[in-house]
Design an enzyme around this catalytic site. Sequence first.
Site, PDB file in Angstrom:
ATOM      1  N   HIS A  40     -23.135  -8.980   1.015  1.00 25.04           N
ATOM      2  CA  HIS A  40     -22.483  -7.514   0.493  1.00 25.04           C
ATOM      3  C   HIS A  40     -23.605  -6.288   1.302  1.00 25.04           C
ATOM      4  O   HIS A  40     -23.618  -5.417   1.899  1.00 25.04           O
ATOM      5  CB  HIS A  40     -21.407  -6.963  -0.615  1.00 25.04           C
ATOM      6  CG  HIS A  40     -20.576  -5.711  -0.200  1.00 25.04           C
ATOM      7  ND1 HIS A  40     -19.757  -5.094   0.818  1.00 25.04           N
ATOM      8  CD2 HIS A  40     -20.122  -4.387  -0.614  1.00 25.04           C
ATOM      9  CE1 HIS A  40     -19.829  -3.731   1.153  1.00 25.04           C
ATOM     10  NE2 HIS A  40     -19.682  -3.450  -0.943  1.00 25.04           N
ATOM     11  N   SER A  53     -20.428   0.446   3.087  1.00 24.12           N
ATOM     12  CA  SER A  53     -19.602   0.172   1.647  1.00 24.12           C
ATOM     13  C   SER A  53     -18.369   1.734   1.548  1.00 24.12           C
ATOM     14  O   SER A  53     -17.813   2.051   3.126  1.00 24.12           O
ATOM     15  CB  SER A  53     -19.668   0.267   0.351  1.00 24.12           C
ATOM     16  OG  SER A  53     -19.165  -0.746   0.133  1.00 24.12           O
ATOM     17  N   ASP A  94     -15.543   9.371 -14.505  1.00 20.47           N
ATOM     18  CA  ASP A  94     -14.618   9.145 -14.899  1.00 20.47           C
ATOM     19  C   ASP A  94     -13.803   9.757 -13.333  1.00 20.47           C
ATOM     20  O   ASP A  94     -12.800   8.883 -13.503  1.00 20.47           O
ATOM     21  CB  ASP A  94     -14.098  10.819 -15.358  1.00 20.47           C
ATOM     22  CG  ASP A  94     -14.488  10.779 -16.977  1.00 20.47           C
ATOM     23  OD1 ASP A  94     -14.883   9.614 -17.465  1.00 20.47           O
ATOM     24  OD2 ASP A  94     -14.766  11.561 -17.796  1.00 20.47           O
TER      25      ASP A  94
END
Length: 260
Positions: free
Chosen positions: A237, A88, A178
């Site tokens: 996946h 990924s 963040d």
Amino acid sequence: MLAITTYPATVPDPSLPDLLIAHGLFGSARNWSVIARHLADSRAVHVVDMRNHGQSPRAPSQSYPDMAGDLAEVIAALGAPMDVLGHSMGGKAAMQLALTEGDLVRKLVIADIAPVAYSHDQTQYIDAMRGLDLNGLTSRSEADRRLSATIPDPALRAFFLQSLDLKAQPPVWRLNLDVLEDQMPLIVGWPGTLGQFTGHTLFLTGALSHYVKPEYREAIRSLFPKSHFAKLPGAGHWLHAERPREFEQAVRVFLNGLSA
């Protein structure tokens, strides 16, 4: 430099280079520990925590050129060239590395991702992790129960909770949420890197996944002319977690088979 977990070869085969594994978004080297040990039967295997994940440094960017630069630094420090496996996000970083510094890579395994921009977004999982009540949390089972309110899939919860440090007081996520949220467009995107990697490349996908569509093959072959394609039946996946033994066998046959 990135945090590295190394699994020395059980019975070293001097004809094989070391293998470097790069995990996907929200993952860590810990997710790959069992597979790495098994693949270290004949070569050393190094698994990294990608930037802003696990024990690796925090940084303001999660771009693929920057992540590829991190991998290049690891390979240069440990000894080039290496075989590289990425899943990924880690697969995109590995592709970027191979396209820009191909002399560091012998063979490439890309697990369930293509060199294209995707339209999906993963920020809902960031919201779920941020929303987890960490007060008085001491056990993974309790964390799982609380997280089930926002993430119903038990397999996904188990994956995410591997990045929760329960020994810290209060517990903390080993993820720079963040920055990952801010950089999400880059993570699901693709920088449009040109060039070619002329080494053998395996695009190994889950048969139930839609991340590597047939219409992507032209773009893949333009960048990786020695591409090979294989699917794992019954896997999506997270193919390495859903079919680990079949995944290991496919990787081993490819890396140990075709000549470079």
